[in-house]
Design an enzyme around this catalytic site. Sequence first.
Site, PDB file in Angstrom:
ATOM      1  N   GLU A   1      88.635  66.005  60.193  1.00  0.00           N
ATOM      2  CA  GLU A   1      88.162  65.150  59.092  1.00  0.00           C
ATOM      3  C   GLU A   1      87.987  63.622  60.372  1.00  0.00           C
ATOM      4  O   GLU A   1      86.504  63.110  60.250  1.00  0.00           O
ATOM      5  CB  GLU A   1      89.512  64.702  58.087  1.00  0.00           C
ATOM      6  CG  GLU A   1      89.920  65.465  57.371  1.00  0.00           C
ATOM      7  CD  GLU A   1      91.026  66.081  58.145  1.00  0.00           C
ATOM      8  OE1 GLU A   1      90.953  66.769  58.760  1.00  0.00           O
ATOM      9  OE2 GLU A   1      91.894  66.281  57.027  1.00  0.00           O
TER      10      GLU A   1
ATOM     11  N   CYS B   1      94.387  60.842  59.829  1.00  0.00           N
ATOM     12  CA  CYS B   1      93.174  60.940  59.375  1.00  0.00           C
ATOM     13  C   CYS B   1      93.406  60.008  58.067  1.00  0.00           C
ATOM     14  O   CYS B   1      91.674  59.063  57.576  1.00  0.00           O
ATOM     15  CB  CYS B   1      92.718  62.191  59.159  1.00  0.00           C
ATOM     16  SG  CYS B   1      92.280  63.567  60.083  1.00  0.00           S
TER      17      CYS B   1
HETATM   18  N1  THU Z   1      94.517  69.218  61.579  1.00  0.00           N
HETATM   19  C1  THU Z   1      93.249  68.481  61.276  1.00  0.00           C
HETATM   20  O1  THU Z   1      92.040  69.291  61.981  1.00  0.00           O
HETATM   21  N2  THU Z   1      93.270  67.963  60.368  1.00  0.00           N
HETATM   22  C2  THU Z   1      94.335  67.440  58.999  1.00  0.00           C
HETATM   23  O2  THU Z   1      94.480  66.390  58.717  1.00  0.00           O
HETATM   24  C3  THU Z   1      95.722  68.242  60.415  1.00  0.00           C
HETATM   25  C4  THU Z   1      95.657  68.255  61.108  1.00  0.00           C
HETATM   26  C5  THU Z   1      94.739  69.944  63.094  1.00  0.00           C
HETATM   27  C6  THU Z   1      94.574  69.399  64.157  1.00  0.00           C
HETATM   28  C7  THU Z   1      94.703  71.126  64.679  1.00  0.00           C
HETATM   29  O3  THU Z   1      94.249  71.303  65.262  1.00  0.00           O
HETATM   30  C8  THU Z   1      95.622  71.830  63.947  1.00  0.00           C
HETATM   31  O4  THU Z   1      94.922  70.965  63.212  1.00  0.00           O
HETATM   32  C9  THU Z   1      96.697  72.104  63.598  1.00  0.00           C
HETATM   33  O5  THU Z   1      97.790  70.947  63.557  1.00  0.00           O
END
Ligand code: THU
Length: 141
Positions: A55, A96
């Site tokens: 995000e 985020c």
């Molecule tokens: N992650 C996201 O890309 N967006 C989120 O809102 C939650 C977590 C990613 C971060 C990390 O690379 C993986 O998901 C596991 O936490």
Amino acid sequence: MDNKSLIKSALEARKMAYAPYSNFFVGAALEATDGRIFTGCNIENISFGPTNCGERTAFFKAISEGCYDFSKIAVVGGINSGAEKLETFAFPCGVCRQVMLEFCDPLTFKVIVAKSEDDYEEYTLAEIMPHSFSPRNQKLG
Ligand code: THU
């Protein structure tokens, strides 16, 4: 853009996710009010801390190109990059959500979490981030 097309963009962006440590692959597609779409994926790092969520990648791409007005974001995430249908809804993390609050009106900005183009839920930012701390309700400086 309709929700289905935005989710499709998020699913495409998810294919670019770099997540060798968590194996949790995230894609996002952010729609600006002028119709532009900014996609993003999570980008991990061996040092963990520098990891960026899908995000925020989408938001930072948009902001860095001078775009500040947004209507909605579609988010998809799950283990296994090749999965046809995701098993769970991947809700944006707290960091985020806070970044979204900086730039979006919580009452009108929509957050769409999806397992597929046809299986999704839609929330306002205010619904997933109640009692928030944002530039809209603070007088700073
Ligand atoms: N992650 C996201 O890309 N967006 C989120 O809102 C939650 C977590 C990613 C971060 C990390 O690379 C993986 O998901 C596991 O936490």
